[in-house]
Scaffold this active site. Structure first.
Site, PDB file in Angstrom:
ATOM      1  N   ASP A 172      15.957  42.649  64.087  1.00 27.61           N
ATOM      2  CA  ASP A 172      15.032  43.045  63.024  1.00 27.61           C
ATOM      3  C   ASP A 172      14.335  44.327  63.458  1.00 27.61           C
ATOM      4  OD1 ASP A 172      13.296  42.339  60.549  1.00 27.61           O
ATOM      5  OD2 ASP A 172      11.814  42.630  62.125  1.00 27.61           O
ATOM      6  N   GLU A 230      10.939  46.851  62.493  1.00 27.62           N
ATOM      7  CA  GLU A 230       9.724  47.132  61.733  1.00 27.62           C
ATOM      8  C   GLU A 230       9.605  48.648  61.615  1.00 27.62           C
ATOM      9  OE1 GLU A 230       7.926  44.924  60.218  1.00 27.62           O
ATOM     10  OE2 GLU A 230       9.048  43.237  61.064  1.00 27.62           O
ATOM     11  N   HIS A 263       5.707  39.357  60.632  1.00 23.94           N
ATOM     12  CA  HIS A 263       6.248  40.705  60.402  1.00 23.94           C
ATOM     13  C   HIS A 263       6.275  41.521  61.694  1.00 23.94           C
ATOM     14  CE1 HIS A 263       6.740  40.419  56.065  1.00 23.94           C
ATOM     15  NE2 HIS A 263       5.569  39.816  56.016  1.00 23.94           N
ATOM     16  N   ASP A 319      10.007  37.533  63.861  1.00 21.37           N
ATOM     17  CA  ASP A 319      10.783  37.414  62.624  1.00 21.37           C
ATOM     18  C   ASP A 319      12.225  37.036  62.904  1.00 21.37           C
ATOM     19  OD1 ASP A 319       8.509  38.083  61.312  1.00 21.37           O
ATOM     20  OD2 ASP A 319       9.264  39.937  60.411  1.00 21.37           O
TER      21      ASP A 319
END
EC number: 3.1.11.-
Length: 487
Positions: free
Chosen positions: A20, A22, A167, A172
């Site tokens: 993931d 961000e 988040h 996540d």
């Protein structure tokens, strides 16, 4: 070089790489994303246990890209990354984690994968490539259905009692892994239960949900041909039946290696799942669209006159909606001689249990230019008004098919008294000598009727409205058919 916790020199790269990113949130048209954090875990596909993990904050080239909107989204502040490593510093580690492995994540095909490729391109390096992908958003929407709501990670986590989404990348990723395991367990149990037990234990939207779910588990376009023929892989390594081939997914918009018959499935996964449920402008009084007044010919449209602005949802309303105009007139299009690329895809249901119908058409240059200008105008206003939603482009690139761009047209449902119906009028163009006439086939067609008429390579004239939406962090413009004339 940075090392991954638990990483060993010799490995067969059979692990699944859940990852993931961000990022910052673009605040003007044309601005890209900047990665602020990368997190990944490597998972054993046989035992479904986490083997290794890696997480790192990333300093973007321009710290001014970190705005209050991005901080609100992921909590990563400017001071958090001022002394962090750049992406160039961690590129070797990221490449080693991802390259040649199966990639997994929630909405990775539309978001995380493009961000990784962009980041490697910015430092002049070839990106890592997967040998397969598991996008849990598309996968669970297809297999798990709408029982958990909007299918966002936070909603799925709440559904299974896994706590709040932070988040942050590593959190996540681990939450995504747990959600996927929970969903897989439920689907495995349901595949072994009689239909009547499933009907009693699962909230369904239509009477077909149970049987449809069981058929999907047994045979899915995301399942490999080997799995479908023998079931052997699903028995030994169940999660690998979720893998989509790397050939089809190297570029989420590159369909050149897909067979035509599965391409509609890939395109459908890009549709925001419920945006039409919250666009009240779609529910209007029943009116014929037989006359062509108000629908503008493409050759009479000056793209410089296209603008987007907020208007009241209805007269006297304090709620505003985004609307497109040509000068002072609401923009509606008359598009002659469109060719259908992919026919009706109606596998998803709305909240009322109706099939959501849409099809894909090829775009010729004049129409493509108009739609791209509409996209640009609407996105600019959306961003300027403070929306942080991801923008879904109206024009879909289609490399490998003579590079011809495409767009998706939606068939609306409308309320006429107490009766729900598909609202696009369907006409047939007929010729008598040199004279062409339009014969009304249906003003409230059934789904099966629409499906039988809109086959690949069908040529039609379309009368379209353009309906901007912004719902559940997804924004864009929907092309909605008000009238179709089949040639």
């Amino acid at each position: 070089m940075l090392t991954m916790v638990g990483l060993t020199p010799a490995e067969d790269r059979s692990e699944i790489a859940f990852f993931d990113v961000e990022t910052t949130i673009p605040f003007r048209v044309g601005q890209g994303y900047a990665i602020l954090e990368f997190g990944s875990i490597l998972v054993c596909p046989k035992k479904l246990v986490e083997l290794k993990n890696y997480s790192v904050l990333v300093r973007p080239a321009n710290l001014n890209l970190i705005t209050p909107r991005s901080v609100k989204c992921n909590g990563i502040k400017r001071e958090d990354v001022e002394s962090a490593l750049t992406f160039a510093d961690i590129a070797d580690t990221v490449y080693d984690i991802l390259h040649g492995r199966i990639w997994a994540g929630h909405n990775i095909l539309k978001f995380d994968c493009p961000r990784i490729r962009e980041a490697f391109a910015e430092i002049g390096r070839d990106p890592p490539e997967p040998k397969g992908t598991i996008d849990s958003l598309a996968l669970l929407t297809q297999r798990f259905g709408r029982r958990a709501g909007d299918m966002k990670m936070a909603t799925l986590a709440t559904y299974f009692g896994l706590g709040n989404q932070t988040h942050r990348s590593l959190d996540d990723v681990r939450m995504n892994f747990e959600v996927l395991k929970y969903c897989a367990t439920v689907l495995f149990l349901e595949s072994s239960l009689p239909d009547e037990l499933i009907e009693n234990s699962v909230t369904t939207t239509t009477p077909e949900t149970s049987s449809r779910r069981r058929r999907t588990i047994k045979k899915s376009p995301l399942q490999s041909p080997t799995d479908q023929q023998t079931g052997e892989n699903m028995t030994t390594i169940p999660i690998l039946s979720f893998v989509s081939s790397a050939e089809a997914q190297t570029d989420p918009f590159d369909m050149s290696t897909l067979r035509n018959e599965i391409a509609p499935e890939v395109l459908q996964s890009d549709v925001p799942m419920e945006e039409e449920q919250n666009q009240q402008s779609e529910t209007v009084a029943s009116e014929g669209t037989g006359d062509q007044e108000g629908f503008m010919e493409l050759d009479k449209i000056s793209v410089s006159s296209i603008r987007a602005t907020h208007v009241p949802l209805y007269d006297g309303s304090q709620t505003m909606k985004l609307q497109l105009f040509l000068g002072d007139r609401p923009l509606q299009l008359h598009c002659p001689r469109l060719k259908v690329r992919f026919g009706i895809n109606g596998k998803f249901m709305d909240k009322a249990g109706r099939r959501r119908l849409n099809f894909v058409i090829d775009l010729y240059p004049s129409l493509c230019n108009v739609l791209q200008e509409c996209d640009s105008a609407a996105q600019t206003i959306s961003v300027d008004s403070g929306s942080g939603s991801d923008w879904n482009p109206l024009v879909i690139p289609m490399k490998g098919f003579l590079n011809c761009p495409t767009a998706r047209i939606h068939i609306p449902t409308e309320l006429n008294g107490d009766i729900d119906r598909y609202a696009a009028e369907i006409h047939q163009k007929e010729f008598s000598g040199a004279t062409a006439t339009q014969k009304l086939i249906s003003s409230n067609p059934k789904a099966e009727e629409i499906e039988s008429l809109l086959n690949p390579r069908t040529v039609l004239d379309a009368f379209l409205s353009l309906e901007p939406y912004d719902y559940q962090q997804r924004a864009g413009i929907r092309l909605v058919a008000r009238k179709l004339v089949i040639h």
